[in-house]
Each structure stands twice: as C-alpha cells, then as structure tokens.
Design a protein around this motif. Structure first.
Motif, PDB file in Angstrom:
ATOM      1  N   PHE A   1       0.757  -1.048   0.060  1.00  0.00           N
ATOM      2  CA  PHE A   1      -0.147   0.077   0.032  1.00  0.00           C
ATOM      3  C   PHE A   1       0.943   1.164  -0.096  1.00  0.00           C
ATOM      4  CE2 PHE A   1      -3.267  -2.872   1.119  1.00  0.00           C
ATOM      5  CZ  PHE A   1      -4.724  -2.019   0.596  1.00  0.00           C
ATOM      6  N   VAL A   2       2.171   1.036   0.408  1.00  0.00           N
ATOM      7  CA  VAL A   2       3.120   2.305   0.312  1.00  0.00           C
ATOM      8  C   VAL A   2       4.193   1.783  -0.697  1.00  0.00           C
ATOM      9  CG1 VAL A   2       2.389   3.501   2.143  1.00  0.00           C
ATOM     10  CG2 VAL A   2       4.023   1.506   2.434  1.00  0.00           C
ATOM     11  N   GLY A   3       3.779   0.930  -1.630  1.00  0.00           N
ATOM     12  CA  GLY A   3       4.886   0.503  -2.686  1.00  0.00           C
ATOM     13  C   GLY A   3       6.151   0.052  -2.172  1.00  0.00           C
ATOM     14  N   LEU A   4       6.187  -0.755  -0.978  1.00  0.00           N
ATOM     15  CA  LEU A   4       7.765  -1.032  -0.350  1.00  0.00           C
ATOM     16  C   LEU A   4       7.951  -2.714  -1.017  1.00  0.00           C
ATOM     17  CD1 LEU A   4       7.196  -0.267   3.386  1.00  0.00           C
ATOM     18  CD2 LEU A   4       8.570   0.919   1.682  1.00  0.00           C
ATOM     19  N   ILE A   5       7.181  -3.209  -1.792  1.00  0.00           N
ATOM     20  CA  ILE A   5       7.582  -4.533  -2.426  1.00  0.00           C
ATOM     21  C   ILE A   5       7.786  -4.146  -3.957  1.00  0.00           C
ATOM     22  CG2 ILE A   5       7.172  -6.667  -3.102  1.00  0.00           C
ATOM     23  CD1 ILE A   5       7.743  -6.529  -0.133  1.00  0.00           C
ATOM     24  N   ASP A   6       6.690  -3.412  -4.483  1.00  0.00           N
ATOM     25  CA  ASP A   6       6.748  -3.192  -6.020  1.00  0.00           C
ATOM     26  C   ASP A   6       7.743  -2.287  -6.659  1.00  0.00           C
ATOM     27  OD1 ASP A   6       4.656  -4.984  -6.359  1.00  0.00           O
ATOM     28  OD2 ASP A   6       3.213  -3.668  -6.834  1.00  0.00           O
ATOM     29  N   VAL A   7       7.979  -1.320  -5.683  1.00  0.00           N
ATOM     30  CA  VAL A   7       8.951  -0.156  -6.217  1.00  0.00           C
ATOM     31  C   VAL A   7      10.622  -1.000  -6.151  1.00  0.00           C
ATOM     32  CG1 VAL A   7      10.316   1.806  -5.648  1.00  0.00           C
ATOM     33  CG2 VAL A   7       7.849   1.912  -5.495  1.00  0.00           C
ATOM     34  N   PRO A   8      10.961  -1.451  -5.204  1.00  0.00           N
ATOM     35  CA  PRO A   8      12.338  -2.242  -5.436  1.00  0.00           C
ATOM     36  C   PRO A   8      12.372  -3.272  -6.317  1.00  0.00           C
ATOM     37  CG  PRO A   8      11.717  -2.031  -2.970  1.00  0.00           C
ATOM     38  CD  PRO A   8      10.565  -1.720  -3.743  1.00  0.00           C
ATOM     39  N   THR A   9      11.194  -4.179  -6.458  1.00  0.00           N
ATOM     40  CA  THR A   9      11.149  -5.204  -7.720  1.00  0.00           C
ATOM     41  C   THR A   9      11.035  -4.549  -9.007  1.00  0.00           C
ATOM     42  OG1 THR A   9       9.763  -6.413  -6.157  1.00  0.00           O
ATOM     43  CG2 THR A   9       9.642  -7.089  -8.456  1.00  0.00           C
ATOM     44  N   ALA A  10      10.436  -3.244  -9.083  1.00  0.00           N
ATOM     45  CA  ALA A  10      10.528  -2.591 -10.315  1.00  0.00           C
ATOM     46  C   ALA A  10      12.028  -2.310 -10.595  1.00  0.00           C
ATOM     47  CB  ALA A  10       9.650  -1.305 -10.343  1.00  0.00           C
ATOM     48  N   PHE A  11      12.584  -1.519  -9.718  1.00  0.00           N
ATOM     49  CA  PHE A  11      13.960  -1.393 -10.029  1.00  0.00           C
ATOM     50  C   PHE A  11      14.942  -2.357 -10.168  1.00  0.00           C
ATOM     51  CE2 PHE A  11      12.875   2.986  -8.115  1.00  0.00           C
ATOM     52  CZ  PHE A  11      13.536   3.725  -9.293  1.00  0.00           C
ATOM     53  N   GLY A  12      14.726  -3.596  -9.629  1.00  0.00           N
ATOM     54  CA  GLY A  12      15.477  -4.790  -9.881  1.00  0.00           C
ATOM     55  C   GLY A  12      15.196  -5.199 -11.270  1.00  0.00           C
ATOM     56  N   LEU A  13      13.877  -5.026 -11.827  1.00  0.00           N
ATOM     57  CA  LEU A  13      13.848  -5.490 -13.230  1.00  0.00           C
ATOM     58  C   LEU A  13      14.294  -4.518 -14.146  1.00  0.00           C
ATOM     59  CD1 LEU A  13       9.850  -6.604 -12.826  1.00  0.00           C
ATOM     60  CD2 LEU A  13      11.908  -7.975 -13.310  1.00  0.00           C
ATOM     61  N   MET A  14      14.495  -3.239 -13.952  1.00  0.00           N
ATOM     62  CA  MET A  14      15.058  -2.322 -14.709  1.00  0.00           C
ATOM     63  C   MET A  14      16.613  -2.545 -14.949  1.00  0.00           C
ATOM     64  SD  MET A  14      13.279   1.503 -13.628  1.00  0.00           S
ATOM     65  CE  MET A  14      11.957   1.585 -12.975  1.00  0.00           C
ATOM     66  N   PHE A  15      16.996  -3.061 -13.738  1.00  0.00           N
ATOM     67  CA  PHE A  15      18.360  -3.114 -13.911  1.00  0.00           C
ATOM     68  C   PHE A  15      18.790  -4.497 -14.602  1.00  0.00           C
ATOM     69  CE2 PHE A  15      19.119  -0.253 -10.380  1.00  0.00           C
ATOM     70  CZ  PHE A  15      20.024   0.591 -10.684  1.00  0.00           C
ATOM     71  N   ARG A  16      17.752  -5.549 -14.541  1.00  0.00           N
ATOM     72  CA  ARG A  16      17.802  -6.677 -15.329  1.00  0.00           C
ATOM     73  C   ARG A  16      17.889  -6.627 -16.889  1.00  0.00           C
ATOM     74  NH1 ARG A  16      16.706 -12.656 -14.914  1.00  0.00           N
ATOM     75  NH2 ARG A  16      16.808 -12.374 -12.575  1.00  0.00           N
ATOM     76  N   HIS A  17      16.775  -5.744 -16.995  1.00  0.00           N
ATOM     77  CA  HIS A  17      16.369  -5.339 -18.649  1.00  0.00           C
ATOM     78  C   HIS A  17      17.529  -4.724 -19.307  1.00  0.00           C
ATOM     79  CE1 HIS A  17      11.769  -5.793 -17.318  1.00  0.00           C
ATOM     80  NE2 HIS A  17      12.373  -6.993 -17.357  1.00  0.00           N
ATOM     81  N   ALA A  18      17.929  -3.661 -18.328  1.00  0.00           N
ATOM     82  CA  ALA A  18      19.108  -2.730 -18.920  1.00  0.00           C
ATOM     83  C   ALA A  18      20.173  -3.576 -19.345  1.00  0.00           C
ATOM     84  CB  ALA A  18      19.470  -1.798 -18.018  1.00  0.00           C
ATOM     85  N   ALA A  19      20.392  -4.863 -18.598  1.00  0.00           N
ATOM     86  CA  ALA A  19      21.712  -5.652 -18.665  1.00  0.00           C
ATOM     87  C   ALA A  19      21.256  -6.741 -19.823  1.00  0.00           C
ATOM     88  CB  ALA A  19      21.916  -6.370 -17.598  1.00  0.00           C
ATOM     89  N   GLY A  20      20.073  -6.667 -20.320  1.00  0.00           N
ATOM     90  CA  GLY A  20      19.406  -7.287 -21.515  1.00  0.00           C
ATOM     91  C   GLY A  20      19.171  -8.778 -21.218  1.00  0.00           C
TER      92      GLY A  20
END
Length: 412
Positions: free
Chosen positions: A208-227
C-alpha cells in the motif's frame, strides 16, 4: 480433509491432493521449537504457493494440457450491431479526462512546490502522489488496450507516460496483460494474479506504500538494462519485442539517475518527491481499487462471472479509476472503451450477479474470503446469478473454481 498432528501444528491434506498445507497453529507455550516449526510451516507453504503460481513451473504446461489456455470463455450475447456501437472509440472523452487529470497533478505539484518547507505542502503532495502513483494505473491499463483514444499516437503517448509513472515496462506489461485477459486467473498462466491462495498478507499490506513493488521494479529495470528477462517474462514476451524492453529500461534508469543527481545537487528531496517518489507515497488507491477486481474469487475457471467483480462506485472514484469498476464487463469485452462501460453494464447485467453496491461492500466479502483461504485453499467466493441468467460455464470439474492442482492431476 485429513488432518495429522505434528507437534503444536496440524498438517492438513485437502481431498485427494498430493501436496499439503500447514494450518494455523493451536495454542502452545512459546518456545524455540514453536518458532522453528512456525518458520518451517511458512517455508513449506510459500515454496508450494510460488511454484503453483509461477509461469515457469509445472502448472503452466498442465493448464495447457487441460485445455484451460485461451479457453472457451462465457460471454453475454450482445447483438452485433449494438456491440459495434459500444466499441466505437472517440478522442473527446479521453482527451477531456486526461487534461483534467494532468491539470490537477500540475496544480497540486505547483502548490506543493510553493509551500515547500512547510507542513502546508503535505496535503498538496499527497493529492499529487495519489494522482501520479495510483491513478496512472487505470490510464496505463486503458491506453494499453488501445481503446481510450481514437487517435493511436495519443493513446500510445499516454501509455508510455503512465507506464513510466507506474514503473512498468510498457512492452513486458503489454504482453503480460494480454495473457491476463486470455488466461484470467489460470494458475501457471496468468502473470497478474495479485492475491494468491493463501495470500501473502505481509506483501499485500506493505505494498500500500509500494515497499515491495518499487524495489522489484528497479530490480527489473537493472535486469532489463543488462539485456535479460525473468523466466516468467520469457514465457510471454516474443523475442522480436525484447530489444524494446532493454532500451526502455536504460532510458528510465537514466531519468531516475538525473532525478537523484538533482536531489543531491540541490540538497533537496523535492525532485524525488515529484518524480518516482509518488510511486511509494501515493500507491494507496492503486491497491485499494485493484484488489476489488479478483481477490477471493475462483481460479482455473472459464467464466468471468466466477473470477471477477463489478463494483458500483461514485463519480469521483469512477473518474480516478476510469470505470474499471465495471470489471466483469471489461473482461468479457475488453475492446469497449472505458467511457462506454456503464452502457455495456446495462446491456449485460441480466446475466451477472448483482454488482456490489459500494467498495466497502466488496471489501466486506474480500477480507473474510482471503482470511479463510489462509486455511482452506479450495475456498472461493461463488455468487448467485439472477433468475433467467445463463448458468455458470463449467465444462469440466477442473473449472469449478477450487483450482485443484493440475500438475498433480496430470501426473496421475
């Protein structure tokens, strides 16, 4: 149901299912052994739960073998001419609503900046945060379907903006949501099941304050940025689309890096409060609305009336949510624009269980149902249809909503 005592706990087997779930503990004196058993209990539950809901697990192929994928779903009979009218898109309603939405965000952000440094800024940034971090979800959703606007480039522009605001990659989530519609709440196939059986309550609450989804989103961004993609993403994102995922992640990370750099340079949290931060402090309505869609309903069914809710909401909530409260109707006919969903509801309501009269009425059912599913993973909400409505579409015992483990049945 068979129950076997194990120390202070009960190991429960439902029906002929091969896997087991720990039930709630009985009263015991606190001690190290009780703590160890509690940790073991939830380790067993979590492992089996995640395996069942994983798109890379055995339930995926089992659902395919059982004929549940891209299945023969029930849809109300709507005359062809009427359906063409309901599917007709127009730029005007969505442009009007988008201007109001963006205008309100600009107004509240401006007032927050004007009062920055005092407590007067707090209510304005809270309003800005809810519009940014919550209601961008419904804009992302409708623009992703391509139904909000008649003009495609406007639709795509809003989709890209809302995807950034809600921290979702526009390509992976487009394919994810396509799968959500073709295989709604089919275990091992639907990547967007928000409330599992049993529910991950701690995750739901802190989100409800994004404490799971936001770190997960950044983790996915770094994974995606690495291809790289996750195993689940690789199941539904075509190879030809993956380069877009990697490019978008690199752009988004660059934007966030500039935002953090400005915050450091100016020695102020203001840049983060305006960009990215609202996904944390403004996430409340996102989950408050979205849990009404499917939580506690049937899984592995081929009838949207068994796994989806329609909830009546007031004018303000419907504006914020872009009429996604008409969710059964949306799943039946996803190409009907959000501003025509009230008309669609009137067209098909004779086939549906009565709409929930309010958000609170829906939650009075959701909370007890999710709580009961902690102990009984076969329980789900099954609502009565009105007289004369077509009966629930359940072509086989596996589609009765209890979501018996398909992988076990297939292996047997």
């Amino acid at each position: 149901m068979v129950a076997v005592g194990v120390g202070p706990y009960v190991l429960t087997k439902y029906g002929e299912r091969d896997e087991t779930f720990w039930s709630a503990p009985v009263r015991v004196r606190p001690g190290r052994r009780a703590v160890e058993l509690d940790a073991e209990r939830w380790t067993v539950v979590n492992k089996e739960r995640l395996e069942r809901y994983s798109l890379a697990g055995p339930e995926n192929q089992a659902a395919v073998s059982a004929g549940l994928t891209s299945g023969d779903w029930f849809r109300s009979a709507v005359p062809r001419k009427r359906m063409k009218e309901l599917m007709r898109r127009s730029d005007h309603p969505a442009i009007r609503d988008t201007i109001i939405w963006l205008g309100l965000m600009a107004l509240f952000a401006g007032l927050g900046i004007a009062f920055w440094g005092s407590w007067w800024a707090v209510p304005f940034f809270l309003a800005y945060g809810l519009l940014y971090g919550s209601t961008s979800d419904s804009r992302w959703h409708e623009a992703g379907h391509g139904t909000a606007f008649k003009t495609r480039w406007i639709d795509q522009g809003l989709y890209q903006l809302a995807s950034f605001m809600i921290m979702r990659d526009p390509t992976t989530w487009r394919w994810s949501h396509t799968r959500h519609h073709t295989d709604t709440l089919i275990l091992g196939r639907d990547p967007e099941i928000a409330v599992m059986r049993p529910a991950r309550l701690a995750k739901l609450i802190v989100n409800f304050v994004g404490l799971i989804d936001v770190p997960t989103a950044f983790g996915l961004m770094f994974r995606h940025a690495a291809g790289r993609l996750t195993a689940d993403e690789a199941d539904y994102v075509p190879a030809s689309e993956r380069h877009k995922v990697y490019r978008t992640a690199r752009i988004d990370l660059a934007i966030y890096a500039v935002t953090i750099g400005l915050a450091i340079g100016f020695r102020s949290w203001l840049p983060v409060v305006l960009i990215g931060g609202p996904r944390l402090y403004g996430a409340l309505l996102l989950y408050f609305y979205s849990f009404t869609q499917h939580a506690g309903m049937g899984e592995n069914v081929l009838d949207y009336r068994l796994n989806t809710r329609t909830v009546k909401m007031g004018r303000i909530n419907r504006f914020l949510y872009w009429n996604m409260n008409y969710h059964v109707e949306h799943h039946m006919f996803p190409m009907v624009p959000y501003y025509r969903l009230p008309e669609l509801h009137e067209q098909v309501k004779g086939d549906l269980a009565a709409a929930y009269p309010s958000i609170w009425a829906a939650y009075k059912e959701i909370i007890p149902a999710v709580w009961r599913q902690l102990r009984d993973q076969e329980y789900y909400v099954r609502r009565e249809l009105p007289p004369g409505a077509p009966p629930y579409h359940q072509p086989a015992p596996i589609t009765d909503g209890r979501a018996m483990p398909l992988a076990t049945a297939t292996a047997a």
